[in-house]
Design an enzyme around this catalytic site. Sequence first.
Site, PDB file in Angstrom:
ATOM      1  N   LEU A  55       0.685  -1.235   0.073  1.00 34.23           N
ATOM      2  CA  LEU A  55      -0.119  -0.083  -0.093  1.00 34.23           C
ATOM      3  C   LEU A  55       0.834   1.354  -0.146  1.00 34.23           C
ATOM      4  O   LEU A  55       0.229   2.431  -0.222  1.00 34.23           O
ATOM      5  CB  LEU A  55      -0.946   0.101   1.114  1.00 34.23           C
ATOM      6  N   GLY A  56       2.121   1.115   0.013  1.00 31.89           N
ATOM      7  CA  GLY A  56       3.069   2.281   0.434  1.00 31.89           C
ATOM      8  C   GLY A  56       4.193   1.667   0.837  1.00 31.89           C
ATOM      9  O   GLY A  56       4.441   0.842   1.401  1.00 31.89           O
ATOM     10  N   GLY A  57       5.226   2.850   1.097  1.00 32.52           N
ATOM     11  CA  GLY A  57       6.296   2.757   1.741  1.00 32.52           C
ATOM     12  C   GLY A  57       7.198   3.804   2.021  1.00 32.52           C
ATOM     13  O   GLY A  57       7.019   4.944   1.077  1.00 32.52           O
ATOM     14  N   GLY A  58       8.506   3.888   2.442  1.00 33.19           N
ATOM     15  CA  GLY A  58       9.086   4.879   2.318  1.00 33.19           C
ATOM     16  C   GLY A  58      10.398   4.570   3.342  1.00 33.19           C
ATOM     17  O   GLY A  58      11.037   3.424   3.738  1.00 33.19           O
ATOM     18  N   PHE A  76      10.957   4.766   6.633  1.00 35.40           N
ATOM     19  CA  PHE A  76      10.759   4.171   7.946  1.00 35.40           C
ATOM     20  C   PHE A  76      10.198   2.743   7.663  1.00 35.40           C
ATOM     21  O   PHE A  76      10.143   1.930   8.791  1.00 35.40           O
ATOM     22  CB  PHE A  76       9.938   4.838   8.766  1.00 35.40           C
ATOM     23  N   GLY A  77       9.869   2.102   6.670  1.00 39.29           N
ATOM     24  CA  GLY A  77       9.315   0.881   6.536  1.00 39.29           C
ATOM     25  C   GLY A  77       8.169   0.812   5.140  1.00 39.29           C
ATOM     26  O   GLY A  77       8.172   1.703   4.489  1.00 39.29           O
ATOM     27  N   ALA A  78       7.649  -0.158   5.476  1.00 37.46           N
ATOM     28  CA  ALA A  78       6.575  -0.551   4.301  1.00 37.46           C
ATOM     29  C   ALA A  78       5.407  -0.469   4.701  1.00 37.46           C
ATOM     30  O   ALA A  78       4.929  -1.097   6.075  1.00 37.46           O
ATOM     31  CB  ALA A  78       7.001  -1.651   3.474  1.00 37.46           C
ATOM     32  N   LYS A 102       1.773  -1.515   9.028  1.00 34.94           N
ATOM     33  CA  LYS A 102       2.856  -0.631   8.737  1.00 34.94           C
ATOM     34  C   LYS A 102       4.061  -1.176   9.755  1.00 34.94           C
ATOM     35  O   LYS A 102       4.164  -1.167  10.682  1.00 34.94           O
ATOM     36  CB  LYS A 102       2.442   0.743   9.164  1.00 34.94           C
ATOM     37  N   ASP A 122       2.389  16.932   8.387  1.00 35.59           N
ATOM     38  CA  ASP A 122       2.518  16.231   6.952  1.00 35.59           C
ATOM     39  C   ASP A 122       1.576  16.087   6.166  1.00 35.59           C
ATOM     40  O   ASP A 122       1.401  15.209   5.457  1.00 35.59           O
ATOM     41  CB  ASP A 122       3.406  15.110   7.085  1.00 35.59           C
TER      42      ASP A 122
END
Length: 596
Positions: free
Chosen positions: A291-294, A296-298, A314, A406
């Site tokens: 579903l997403g990520g970046g 700090f994690g996925a 998360k 954010d």
Amino acid sequence: MATENGAVELGIQNPSTDKAPKGPTGERPLAAGKDPGPPDPKKAPDPPTLKKDAKAPASEKGDGTLAQPSTSSQGPKGEGDRGGGPAEGSAGPPAALPQQTATPETSVKKPKAEQGASGSQDPGKPRVGKKAAEGQAAARRGSPAFLHSPSCPAIISSSEKLLAKKPPSEASELTFEGVPMTHSPTDPRPAKAEEGKNILAESQKEVGEKTPGQAGQAKMQGDTSRGIEFQAVPSEKSEVGQALCLTAREEDCFQILDDCPPPPAPFPHRMVELRTGNVSSEFSMNSKEALGGGKFGAVCTCMEKATGLKLAAKVIKKQTPKDKEMVLLEIEVMNQLNHRNLIQLYAAIETPHEIVLFMEYIEGGELFERIVDEDYHLTEVDTMVFVRQICDGILFMHKMRVLHLDLKPENILCVNTTGHLVKIIDFGLARRYNPNEKLKVNFGTPEFLSPEVVNYDQISDKTDMWSMGVITYMLLSGLSPFLGDDDTETLNNVLSGNWYFDEETFEAVSDEAKDFVSNLIVKDQRARMNAAQCLAHPWLNNLAEKAKRCNRRLKSQILLKKYLMKRRWKKNFIAVSAANRFKKISSSGALMALGV
């Protein structure tokens, strides 16, 4: 996600926690010159969920104090009018009740409705004692509970319509228990009270069906043949952050645009604590459905084995002690945010190498991704509905002394692919906020950063409102007001504060919408509107009237599609560059190991 590669994070200064404000109390005066008198023994006690109290106590700390309680669109219209009618809480017509008549003339002139509301006093009947009168007064207090998470306005019972003018904080502190009445020797109860047994049972059954047993709701028990006395007792468990439900104005908003009300959340709001455990024994992780990520994690989907509930997981890597500290802060913040437009936390599990946050799964995807669809007809009224919900969520956060810090399109998700309900997600960079203490941060996504963040000046709740202004500008035009060729140019554009309404793209946009944006994208944060002022702005009101004459498609859809394509290209470019750097490092290490 806030943790995507476009974000900038340089330093953090944590504020101290602060208590949440208390909610106001509301009063409902009695009609002038009317003496309610003792209750008729044949008349069933009024269900607590259909009554209001004029002296409800103020809420405890942490209760939501923002929005008016809801009026549900569920159920027949007649139920919403039961609060003041002559047949209140009774199954029989008011004409059957005994009336007090001084003279034939006064008897003729008195309207039926007034006779029913006068308390039906009869000189021949004994007066009910003080304890019974207090019991009836307690029964008029509103029900403190909502049936589900604030994220699920669709299942709010129609019997709660009468709470529309009463702040939710008043309904959060007391519950009501029905107990058998004990009559004093000086209070001879008429034997005919037993005749109202069937009416009372039907009344209790009706309330029980519409408001199933939940903590904090009215509890009916005892022998109905002896009558019921309602006593106010403290709630079994007080939640931090009172649930918010749809107001009449917001419900009307959804009826304008949607064929059905917003869907409920899959679980009620809960207080979550980080615990150690085995993730695989409780949840089936689906890492393929990302579903997403970046940084700090996925984020991926998962399913709870015990219930079959689909959730979003998360996964945060524990590389430093600070990582765990940040996760604990995120959990603390989300525990405060019991609101339908804010994502809900389900559980948090710590393993030796990572922490997993299990949250509400939102299937509709990003708001911007949905509205750029060719089959979606985006109008200014649609934009009003989306913006008002975001402002509602921000208002609740700020009342709970939380700053998101954010806010951006990626963090606004649609609940489903057909309705208009949206939720704010990703509180990984959120901070507790005390207006009496200085707070400075230097992280976020450059495109949506406010000037005070770029300058590392003191921030406030108005910092989130700058981001809200940028998001609104983009929804209306499809353009990003400060986006440059790189992050440095973007930040310089933000610091300059120079922006304008493109004549061509804003041609079909109303002056009210432009005024709304102009009062948010203001360099001086003291001059910006706060969330409450946004909700009171003319642009976000009278949607029913505007929907009749505003069906022109906005040009922003085409430009937003180009914006999203550029954003995807940038993300892919960064990902490929990172992979190439990793490949070079690995190759160099392998060559060094071989002594080359």
